[in-house]
Write a protein that holds these residues in place. Structure first.
Motif, PDB file in Angstrom:
ATOM      1  N   LEU A   1      47.787  27.000  37.074  1.00  9.68           N
ATOM      2  CA  LEU A   1      48.170  28.398  37.188  1.00  9.68           C
ATOM      3  C   LEU A   1      47.185  29.063  38.130  1.00  9.68           C
ATOM      4  O   LEU A   1      46.014  29.229  37.793  1.00  9.68           O
ATOM      5  CB  LEU A   1      48.160  29.104  35.827  1.00  9.68           C
ATOM      6  N   GLN A   2      47.671  29.404  39.304  1.00  9.99           N
ATOM      7  CA  GLN A   2      46.872  30.138  40.282  1.00  9.99           C
ATOM      8  C   GLN A   2      47.051  31.621  39.984  1.00  9.99           C
ATOM      9  O   GLN A   2      48.180  32.124  40.000  1.00  9.99           O
ATOM     10  CB  GLN A   2      47.336  29.819  41.703  1.00  9.99           C
ATOM     11  N   MET A   3      45.944  32.308  39.714  1.00  6.62           N
ATOM     12  CA  MET A   3      46.003  33.729  39.390  1.00  6.62           C
ATOM     13  C   MET A   3      45.221  34.509  40.435  1.00  6.62           C
ATOM     14  O   MET A   3      44.029  34.258  40.640  1.00  6.62           O
ATOM     15  CB  MET A   3      45.422  33.983  37.998  1.00  6.62           C
ATOM     16  N   ASN A   4      45.893  35.418  41.092  1.00  9.47           N
ATOM     17  CA  ASN A   4      45.284  36.231  42.142  1.00  9.47           C
ATOM     18  C   ASN A   4      45.299  37.712  41.756  1.00  9.47           C
ATOM     19  O   ASN A   4      46.063  38.125  40.884  1.00  9.47           O
ATOM     20  CB  ASN A   4      46.041  36.044  43.456  1.00  9.47           C
ATOM     21  N   SER A   5      44.474  38.468  42.427  1.00 15.82           N
ATOM     22  CA  SER A   5      44.420  39.924  42.216  1.00 15.82           C
ATOM     23  C   SER A   5      44.335  40.258  40.732  1.00 15.82           C
ATOM     24  O   SER A   5      45.083  41.102  40.220  1.00 15.82           O
ATOM     25  CB  SER A   5      45.651  40.598  42.839  1.00 15.82           C
TER      26      SER A   5
ATOM     27  N   THR B   1      42.061  28.690  26.867  1.00 11.38           N
ATOM     28  CA  THR B   1      40.883  28.939  27.680  1.00 11.38           C
ATOM     29  C   THR B   1      40.800  30.443  27.938  1.00 11.38           C
ATOM     30  O   THR B   1      41.806  31.083  28.270  1.00 11.38           O
ATOM     31  CB  THR B   1      40.930  28.135  28.995  1.00 11.38           C
ATOM     32  N   LEU B   2      39.614  31.001  27.755  1.00 13.32           N
ATOM     33  CA  LEU B   2      39.440  32.452  27.845  1.00 13.32           C
ATOM     34  C   LEU B   2      39.258  32.889  29.294  1.00 13.32           C
ATOM     35  O   LEU B   2      38.427  32.345  30.023  1.00 13.32           O
ATOM     36  CB  LEU B   2      38.241  32.889  27.021  1.00 13.32           C
ATOM     37  N   VAL B   3      40.039  33.876  29.678  1.00 11.99           N
ATOM     38  CA  VAL B   3      39.901  34.526  30.980  1.00 11.99           C
ATOM     39  C   VAL B   3      39.486  35.972  30.731  1.00 11.99           C
ATOM     40  O   VAL B   3      40.187  36.705  30.032  1.00 11.99           O
ATOM     41  CB  VAL B   3      41.214  34.474  31.775  1.00 11.99           C
ATOM     42  N   THR B   4      38.358  36.350  31.301  1.00  9.96           N
ATOM     43  CA  THR B   4      37.862  37.711  31.161  1.00  9.96           C
ATOM     44  C   THR B   4      37.760  38.336  32.541  1.00  9.96           C
ATOM     45  O   THR B   4      37.071  37.806  33.417  1.00  9.96           O
ATOM     46  CB  THR B   4      36.487  37.743  30.484  1.00  9.96           C
ATOM     47  N   VAL B   5      38.450  39.441  32.723  1.00 10.15           N
ATOM     48  CA  VAL B   5      38.427  40.153  34.003  1.00 10.15           C
ATOM     49  C   VAL B   5      37.651  41.450  33.798  1.00 10.15           C
ATOM     50  O   VAL B   5      38.117  42.366  33.118  1.00 10.15           O
ATOM     51  CB  VAL B   5      39.839  40.451  34.513  1.00 10.15           C
ATOM     52  N   SER B   6      36.474  41.491  34.370  1.00 12.73           N
ATOM     53  CA  SER B   6      35.598  42.637  34.136  1.00 12.73           C
ATOM     54  C   SER B   6      34.561  42.730  35.246  1.00 12.73           C
ATOM     55  O   SER B   6      34.141  41.711  35.795  1.00 12.73           O
ATOM     56  CB  SER B   6      34.905  42.513  32.786  1.00 12.73           C
ATOM     57  N   SER B   7      34.161  43.956  35.537  1.00 17.40           N
ATOM     58  CA  SER B   7      33.106  44.150  36.521  1.00 17.40           C
ATOM     59  C   SER B   7      31.754  44.280  35.836  1.00 17.40           C
ATOM     60  O   SER B   7      30.719  44.427  36.504  1.00 17.40           O
ATOM     61  CB  SER B   7      33.393  45.399  37.361  1.00 17.40           C
TER      62      SER B   7
ATOM     63  N   SER C   1      40.174  35.802  41.791  1.00 12.63           N
ATOM     64  CA  SER C   1      41.157  34.750  41.551  1.00 12.63           C
ATOM     65  C   SER C   1      40.579  33.661  40.654  1.00 12.63           C
ATOM     66  O   SER C   1      39.355  33.453  40.617  1.00 12.63           O
ATOM     67  CB  SER C   1      41.600  34.114  42.876  1.00 12.63           C
ATOM     68  N   LEU C   2      41.454  32.992  39.963  1.00 10.05           N
ATOM     69  CA  LEU C   2      41.099  31.833  39.154  1.00 10.05           C
ATOM     70  C   LEU C   2      42.236  30.830  39.202  1.00 10.05           C
ATOM     71  O   LEU C   2      43.403  31.219  39.387  1.00 10.05           O
ATOM     72  CB  LEU C   2      40.868  32.224  37.688  1.00 10.05           C
TER      73      LEU C   2
ATOM     74  N   SER D   1      55.382  39.723  33.414  1.00 12.54           N
ATOM     75  CA  SER D   1      53.927  39.823  33.405  1.00 12.54           C
ATOM     76  C   SER D   1      53.269  38.926  34.432  1.00 12.54           C
ATOM     77  O   SER D   1      52.163  39.154  34.855  1.00 12.54           O
ATOM     78  CB  SER D   1      53.383  39.489  32.020  1.00 12.54           C
ATOM     79  N   GLY D   2      53.959  37.866  34.866  1.00 13.59           N
ATOM     80  CA  GLY D   2      53.316  36.931  35.772  1.00 13.59           C
ATOM     81  C   GLY D   2      53.870  36.968  37.181  1.00 13.59           C
ATOM     82  O   GLY D   2      53.428  36.214  38.041  1.00 13.59           O
ATOM     83  N   THR D   3      54.803  37.839  37.447  1.00  9.17           N
ATOM     84  CA  THR D   3      55.460  37.864  38.751  1.00  9.17           C
ATOM     85  C   THR D   3      54.490  38.244  39.857  1.00  9.17           C
ATOM     86  O   THR D   3      53.634  39.081  39.671  1.00  9.17           O
ATOM     87  CB  THR D   3      56.628  38.860  38.720  1.00  9.17           C
ATOM     88  N   VAL D   4      54.653  37.591  40.995  1.00 13.14           N
ATOM     89  CA  VAL D   4      53.960  37.927  42.245  1.00 13.14           C
ATOM     90  C   VAL D   4      52.505  37.468  42.261  1.00 13.14           C
ATOM     91  O   VAL D   4      52.086  36.785  43.175  1.00 13.14           O
ATOM     92  CB  VAL D   4      54.030  39.441  42.561  1.00 13.14           C
ATOM     93  N   ARG D   5      51.718  37.859  41.278  1.00  9.07           N
ATOM     94  CA  ARG D   5      50.285  37.560  41.353  1.00  9.07           C
ATOM     95  C   ARG D   5      49.956  36.157  40.869  1.00  9.07           C
ATOM     96  O   ARG D   5      48.882  35.642  41.183  1.00  9.07           O
ATOM     97  CB  ARG D   5      49.512  38.587  40.525  1.00  9.07           C
ATOM     98  N   PHE D   6      50.815  35.550  40.088  1.00  6.38           N
ATOM     99  CA  PHE D   6      50.547  34.232  39.535  1.00  6.38           C
ATOM    100  C   PHE D   6      51.493  33.191  40.117  1.00  6.38           C
ATOM    101  O   PHE D   6      52.659  33.485  40.380  1.00  6.38           O
ATOM    102  CB  PHE D   6      50.719  34.248  38.009  1.00  6.38           C
TER     103      PHE D   6
END
Length: 119
Positions: free
Chosen positions: A80-84, A113-119, A17-18, A62-67
């Motif tokens: 902006l709360q971003m989950n999952s 602002t850059l958001v990077t989702v990666s393992s 989350s971010l 694109s933003g439904t439910v998780r944001f």
């Protein structure tokens, strides 16, 4: 003139989350709607979420439910709360606000602002 300062981006693992924040500053303005858009590499900018001055929210698919978008009118700030989060959420996220109404309306954009989702 209105200045927008975004914060909260970074690297997060899938499923994490971010919270993004965007504060508007300046003088003599009244905030209308506030929102977040994003642009992934090689793709067009797309609206993620939007919230009116009265608190009504709108989430394109694109933003439904998780944001979740919210705003603090006393602080002229939108969140902006971003989950999952998923790798496909990787993008530059831009805050945008509209001040005024009708013929007096003006739109402003943050630098992103850059958001990077990666393992």
């Amino acid at each position: 003139q209105v200045q927008l300062v975004e914060s909260g981006g970074g690297l997060v693992q899938p499923g994490g989350s971010l919270i993004l924040s965007c504060a508007a500053s300046g003088s003599g303005f009244r905030l209308n709607y506030m929102g977040w858009s994003r642009q992934a590499p090689g793709k067009e900018r797309e609206l993620v979420a939007q919230i009116t001055s009265g608190g009504r929210t709108d989430y394109p698919e694109s933003g439904t439910v998780r944001f979740t978008i919210s705003r603090d009118n006393a602080k002229n700030t939108v969140y902006l709360q971003m989950n999952s989060l998923k790798p496909e959420d990787t993008a530059v996220y831009y805050c945008n606000v509209r001040t005024g109404w009708g013929v007096y309306a003006m739109d402003y954009w943050g630098k992103g602002t850059l958001v990077t989702v990666s393992s």
